[in-house]
Design an enzyme around this catalytic site. Sequence first.
Site, PDB file in Angstrom:
ATOM      1  N   ARG A 155      22.150 -13.577  25.637  1.00  0.00           N
ATOM      2  CA  ARG A 155      22.878 -14.837  25.444  1.00  0.00           C
ATOM      3  C   ARG A 155      24.378 -14.591  25.562  1.00  0.00           C
ATOM      4  NH1 ARG A 155      21.434 -17.307  19.826  1.00  0.00           N
ATOM      5  NH2 ARG A 155      19.444 -17.839  20.778  1.00  0.00           N
ATOM      6  N   ARG A 182      28.859 -17.422  15.028  1.00  0.00           N
ATOM      7  CA  ARG A 182      28.392 -17.540  16.412  1.00  0.00           C
ATOM      8  C   ARG A 182      29.453 -18.214  17.280  1.00  0.00           C
ATOM      9  NH1 ARG A 182      22.699 -17.400  16.542  1.00  0.00           N
ATOM     10  NH2 ARG A 182      21.997 -15.823  15.058  1.00  0.00           N
ATOM     11  N   LYS A 236      23.222 -15.944   9.973  1.00  0.00           N
ATOM     12  CA  LYS A 236      24.059 -16.557  11.010  1.00  0.00           C
ATOM     13  C   LYS A 236      24.969 -17.629  10.412  1.00  0.00           C
ATOM     14  CE  LYS A 236      20.119 -17.979  13.011  1.00  0.00           C
ATOM     15  NZ  LYS A 236      19.138 -18.642  13.878  1.00  0.00           N
ATOM     16  N   LYS A 279      27.344 -20.948  11.825  1.00  0.00           N
ATOM     17  CA  LYS A 279      27.657 -21.725  13.023  1.00  0.00           C
ATOM     18  C   LYS A 279      28.817 -22.693  12.784  1.00  0.00           C
ATOM     19  CE  LYS A 279      23.012 -21.311  14.843  1.00  0.00           C
ATOM     20  NZ  LYS A 279      21.762 -21.984  15.249  1.00  0.00           N
ATOM     21  N   CYS A 316      13.479 -27.154  22.931  1.00  0.00           N
ATOM     22  CA  CYS A 316      13.828 -25.740  22.783  1.00  0.00           C
ATOM     23  C   CYS A 316      12.984 -24.893  23.731  1.00  0.00           C
ATOM     24  CB  CYS A 316      13.593 -25.293  21.346  1.00  0.00           C
ATOM     25  SG  CYS A 316      11.849 -25.073  20.968  1.00  0.00           S
ATOM     26  N   CYS A 361       9.766 -17.089  23.308  1.00  0.00           N
ATOM     27  CA  CYS A 361      10.167 -17.099  21.900  1.00  0.00           C
ATOM     28  C   CYS A 361       9.047 -16.550  21.019  1.00  0.00           C
ATOM     29  CB  CYS A 361      10.532 -18.513  21.461  1.00  0.00           C
ATOM     30  SG  CYS A 361      10.931 -18.548  19.705  1.00  0.00           S
ATOM     31  N   CYS A 396       8.590 -24.915  16.802  1.00  0.00           N
ATOM     32  CA  CYS A 396       8.339 -24.488  15.427  1.00  0.00           C
ATOM     33  C   CYS A 396       9.412 -25.128  14.548  1.00  0.00           C
ATOM     34  CB  CYS A 396       8.369 -22.951  15.329  1.00  0.00           C
ATOM     35  SG  CYS A 396      10.017 -22.258  15.148  1.00  0.00           S
ATOM     36  N   CYS A 428      15.467 -25.398  16.799  1.00  0.00           N
ATOM     37  CA  CYS A 428      16.521 -25.043  17.760  1.00  0.00           C
ATOM     38  C   CYS A 428      16.965 -26.211  18.637  1.00  0.00           C
ATOM     39  CB  CYS A 428      16.059 -23.875  18.624  1.00  0.00           C
ATOM     40  SG  CYS A 428      15.718 -22.395  17.655  1.00  0.00           S
TER      41      CYS A 428
HETATM   42 FE1  SRM Z   1      17.474 -20.976  17.642  1.00  0.00          FE
HETATM   43  C1  SRM Z   1      15.788 -18.362  16.395  1.00  0.00           C
HETATM   44  C2  SRM Z   1      16.466 -20.170  20.705  1.00  0.00           C
HETATM   45  C3  SRM Z   1      19.783 -23.088  18.863  1.00  0.00           C
HETATM   46  C4  SRM Z   1      17.790 -22.454  14.566  1.00  0.00           C
HETATM   47  N1  SRM Z   1      16.364 -19.461  18.404  1.00  0.00           N
HETATM   48  C5  SRM Z   1      15.776 -18.445  17.670  1.00  0.00           C
HETATM   49  C6  SRM Z   1      15.188 -17.389  18.627  1.00  0.00           C
HETATM   50  C7  SRM Z   1      16.244 -16.363  18.880  1.00  0.00           C
HETATM   51  C8  SRM Z   1      13.836 -16.785  18.197  1.00  0.00           C
HETATM   52  C9  SRM Z   1      13.850 -15.514  17.404  1.00  0.00           C
HETATM   53  O1  SRM Z   1      14.585 -15.399  16.401  1.00  0.00           O
HETATM   54  O2  SRM Z   1      13.070 -14.632  17.755  1.00  0.00           O
HETATM   55  C10 SRM Z   1      14.954 -18.289  19.873  1.00  0.00           C
HETATM   56  C11 SRM Z   1      14.943 -17.555  21.229  1.00  0.00           C
HETATM   57  C12 SRM Z   1      13.999 -18.267  22.168  1.00  0.00           C
HETATM   58  C13 SRM Z   1      14.087 -17.790  23.560  1.00  0.00           C
HETATM   59  O3  SRM Z   1      13.089 -17.212  24.046  1.00  0.00           O
HETATM   60  O4  SRM Z   1      15.090 -18.013  24.227  1.00  0.00           O
HETATM   61  C14 SRM Z   1      15.998 -19.358  19.664  1.00  0.00           C
HETATM   62  N2  SRM Z   1      18.089 -21.427  19.428  1.00  0.00           N
HETATM   63  C15 SRM Z   1      17.475 -21.066  20.589  1.00  0.00           C
HETATM   64  C16 SRM Z   1      18.033 -21.826  21.773  1.00  0.00           C
HETATM   65  C17 SRM Z   1      18.065 -21.031  23.062  1.00  0.00           C
HETATM   66  C18 SRM Z   1      17.221 -23.110  21.919  1.00  0.00           C
HETATM   67  C19 SRM Z   1      17.419 -23.871  23.201  1.00  0.00           C
HETATM   68  O5  SRM Z   1      16.389 -24.297  23.721  1.00  0.00           O
HETATM   69  O6  SRM Z   1      18.526 -24.093  23.651  1.00  0.00           O
HETATM   70  C20 SRM Z   1      19.411 -22.192  21.199  1.00  0.00           C
HETATM   71  C21 SRM Z   1      20.443 -21.129  21.439  1.00  0.00           C
HETATM   72  C22 SRM Z   1      21.756 -21.525  20.879  1.00  0.00           C
HETATM   73  C23 SRM Z   1      22.898 -20.593  21.206  1.00  0.00           C
HETATM   74  O7  SRM Z   1      23.338 -20.613  22.343  1.00  0.00           O
HETATM   75  O8  SRM Z   1      23.345 -19.911  20.303  1.00  0.00           O
HETATM   76  C24 SRM Z   1      19.101 -22.247  19.715  1.00  0.00           C
HETATM   77  N3  SRM Z   1      18.643 -22.422  16.827  1.00  0.00           N
HETATM   78  C25 SRM Z   1      19.445 -23.265  17.539  1.00  0.00           C
HETATM   79  C26 SRM Z   1      19.845 -24.370  16.723  1.00  0.00           C
HETATM   80  C27 SRM Z   1      20.676 -25.538  17.169  1.00  0.00           C
HETATM   81  C28 SRM Z   1      22.143 -25.407  16.864  1.00  0.00           C
HETATM   82  O9  SRM Z   1      22.598 -24.372  16.381  1.00  0.00           O
HETATM   83  O10 SRM Z   1      22.860 -26.373  17.103  1.00  0.00           O
HETATM   84  C29 SRM Z   1      19.258 -24.188  15.492  1.00  0.00           C
HETATM   85  C30 SRM Z   1      19.323 -25.173  14.299  1.00  0.00           C
HETATM   86  C31 SRM Z   1      20.610 -25.131  13.576  1.00  0.00           C
HETATM   87  C32 SRM Z   1      20.602 -24.075  12.527  1.00  0.00           C
HETATM   88  O11 SRM Z   1      20.893 -22.928  12.833  1.00  0.00           O
HETATM   89  O12 SRM Z   1      20.254 -24.396  11.375  1.00  0.00           O
HETATM   90  C33 SRM Z   1      18.509 -22.958  15.560  1.00  0.00           C
HETATM   91  N4  SRM Z   1      16.912 -20.441  15.736  1.00  0.00           N
HETATM   92  C34 SRM Z   1      17.068 -21.214  14.623  1.00  0.00           C
HETATM   93  C35 SRM Z   1      16.410 -20.571  13.521  1.00  0.00           C
HETATM   94  C36 SRM Z   1      16.327 -21.115  12.065  1.00  0.00           C
HETATM   95  C37 SRM Z   1      17.508 -20.654  11.278  1.00  0.00           C
HETATM   96  C38 SRM Z   1      17.372 -21.023   9.817  1.00  0.00           C
HETATM   97  O13 SRM Z   1      18.395 -21.223   9.167  1.00  0.00           O
HETATM   98  O14 SRM Z   1      16.274 -21.081   9.302  1.00  0.00           O
HETATM   99  C39 SRM Z   1      15.815 -19.390  14.029  1.00  0.00           C
HETATM  100  C40 SRM Z   1      14.981 -18.375  13.258  1.00  0.00           C
HETATM  101  C41 SRM Z   1      15.819 -17.396  12.504  1.00  0.00           C
HETATM  102  O15 SRM Z   1      17.037 -17.339  12.617  1.00  0.00           O
HETATM  103  O16 SRM Z   1      15.210 -16.662  11.732  1.00  0.00           O
HETATM  104  C42 SRM Z   1      16.148 -19.351  15.428  1.00  0.00           C
HETATM  105 FE1  SF4 Z   2      11.548 -20.653  19.177  1.00  0.00          FE
HETATM  106 FE2  SF4 Z   2      11.118 -22.269  17.139  1.00  0.00          FE
HETATM  107 FE3  SF4 Z   2      13.562 -22.008  18.135  1.00  0.00          FE
HETATM  108 FE4  SF4 Z   2      11.761 -23.292  19.526  1.00  0.00          FE
HETATM  109  S1  SF4 Z   2      12.518 -23.923  17.523  1.00  0.00           S
HETATM  110  S2  SF4 Z   2      13.137 -21.692  20.332  1.00  0.00           S
HETATM  111  S3  SF4 Z   2       9.927 -22.214  19.027  1.00  0.00           S
HETATM  112  S4  SF4 Z   2      12.433 -20.427  17.126  1.00  0.00           S
END
Ligand code: SRM
Ligand code: SF4
Length: 564
Positions: free
Chosen positions: A73, A142, A206, A208, A427, A433, A472, A476
């Site tokens: 990323r 981030r 993290k 943000k 997402c 993922c 899930c 995201c």
């Molecule tokens: Fe996310 C984890 C993809 C934005 C909340 N996110 C992941 C992971 C890295 C899975 C992992 O930990 O193994 C995913 C990788 C999937 C893949 O194969 O690419 C993933 N997140 C994404 C992306 C690519 C989704 C998308 O379709 O665009 C976004 C990348 C953003 C970036 O450029 O940095 C993405 N993730 C978000 C957002 C939206 C936002 O930030 O505006 C959220 C919700 C906001 C937040 O953080 O509360 C988000 N991602 C999570 C979480 C839950 C965090 C939590 O507080 O519980 C995880 C899981 C974790 O961190 O344990 C996670």
């Molecule tokens: Fe993966 Fe869940 Fe984030 Fe979708 S919402 S990219 S399934 S961690």
Amino acid sequence: MSTELSDLERIKAESRHLRGTLAEGLRDPVTNAISEDDNKLLKFHGSYLQDDRDLRDERRRQKLEPAYAFMLRARLPSGVLTPAQWLVFDRLAREYANGTLRITTRQTFQWHGIIKRHLKPTIAAIHEALATTIAACGDVVRNVVSTPNPVESEAHAQAYQWATYLSEELSPKTRAYHEIWLDGEPLVDEPKQEEPLYGTTYLPRKFKIGLAIPPLNDIDVFAQDLGLIAIIEAGELKGFNVAVGGGMGATHGDGSTYPRLASVMGFVTPDRVLAVAEAAVAVQRDWGNRSERKHARLKYTIDKHGLAAFKAEVEKRLGFALSPERAFHFDHNGDRYGWVEGSDGRWHLTLQIESGRLADVGERRWLTGLRELANVHQGDFRLTCNQNVIIANVAVDQRAHIDAIVAAHGLDGYRTDSGIRRHAVACVALPTCGLAMAESERYLPAILPKLEALLESHGLRDAPILLRLSGCPNGCSRPYLGEIALVGRGPGRYDLRLGADFRGQRLNRSYRENVDEAAILEALAPLFAGYAAERLQGEYFGDFLVRSGVIADQAKPVVDEVAA
Ligand code: SRM
Ligand code: SF4
């Protein structure tokens, strides 16, 4: 409740500022993977080890190592990049990744499917293109996101510069990145001040930051740990309202985890915004939960101590009090498609990209089309938090040429797509993922036509409805802010959530749990019928659901308009 530190705290502390044994692990030819500990550290460098989940069972049957590859990323503050950078990123997608570029919901790029020996050259090439991947993931601040069309006015441009400045100032200072990826010499003297803000254990989780410029909330400012709302009066940037404690992630069946909207706690002038951000980060660094990662985000810190106590601590460290928040108003949190003219006479074209996936599929040749554009475009590109792209800063006499390339590659769907398609975000989920419970990006093309047909049957084809899909509950795609959201439970099964607003200021609520597609469509059909028949002039779907009592509005209110 356990007070023992989580294992990740040990890994960080022992890592010598994110070095671990990453360099050695990357050189190990015996496996395509790296060690568990190094994989956790790798996130801070912007990459995750993944395996192709479509192939998992078959490879297990064949007693083969999983099909390991890395996701990478970029850290692109405010999602801005030059055509030259675009061309490099596009080349890397074809040379080292799976032939696609993925625009994320935080306005940057991801590459998927990079094998181990290609990771270093890919990161080095990104660095040569004057970009980076440092801190794109991991327990750090981030990539700072901001309203991605900041050239509308001088104040917009300033707000963008503050977002970029924050992103740079708050990024980790460790030399590990240079040493591991760019063959930088190791520091002889093990540094004492390598991370003045983060220390040896970085943040509990993290963090943000996002900056929105009203009336556009296109970054979903209330989903950020630290949200900044630009206050522009008479064309002048006066400062920012500061909102804290937003976040989406939750775990099915665990009520101690939940999505939360950020709470506005005051106003700050631009010259003090870095100090405020640093203080908020530092309080979370010191107060955040380092035992239970599920409860480690700032939102839980704030709910544990109370907003007033958190604010008082931030102000104590700052040595000054925040001013009362100023009035603001958001219209919507989507993108504005098509051409928009900036105040300086330059033009900006927003294209809508399904799930942000740039690939060449059928008549829509996104990867090739954008490459062609990058070859001729003289302005820049801006990625949006709704996974779209803006061809920005176009001179008026270049517009026709850009339009022709867009049309020739089938990228002009934004002109005719239905309202729900224009507002859909999904997402990544399967197959890359590791946390996905259900399909998301790959399900969107299947569910959209069915929703469109249903809407069309009620004369709602053009109704702008925010649809968000997540594989899930981590959220995201920020699904808890969707007027309609599907949150994955298991293969083919989702929670159907309804009733967020169109401005990113009200969370939705669960309407059906663990249902399949037939049940989702069945549940929505009468609601669309009711909306078509009974909506008020200009009323959005989510607002209608709340007004008509289908969804109880128990969401925490976010301060909207404060008496000026
Ligand atoms: Fe996310 C984890 C993809 C934005 C909340 N996110 C992941 C992971 C890295 C899975 C992992 O930990 O193994 C995913 C990788 C999937 C893949 O194969 O690419 C993933 N997140 C994404 C992306 C690519 C989704 C998308 O379709 O665009 C976004 C990348 C953003 C970036 O450029 O940095 C993405 N993730 C978000 C957002 C939206 C936002 O930030 O505006 C959220 C919700 C906001 C937040 O953080 O509360 C988000 N991602 C999570 C979480 C839950 C965090 C939590 O507080 O519980 C995880 C899981 C974790 O961190 O344990 C996670
Ligand atoms: Fe993966 Fe869940 Fe984030 Fe979708 S919402 S990219 S399934 S961690």
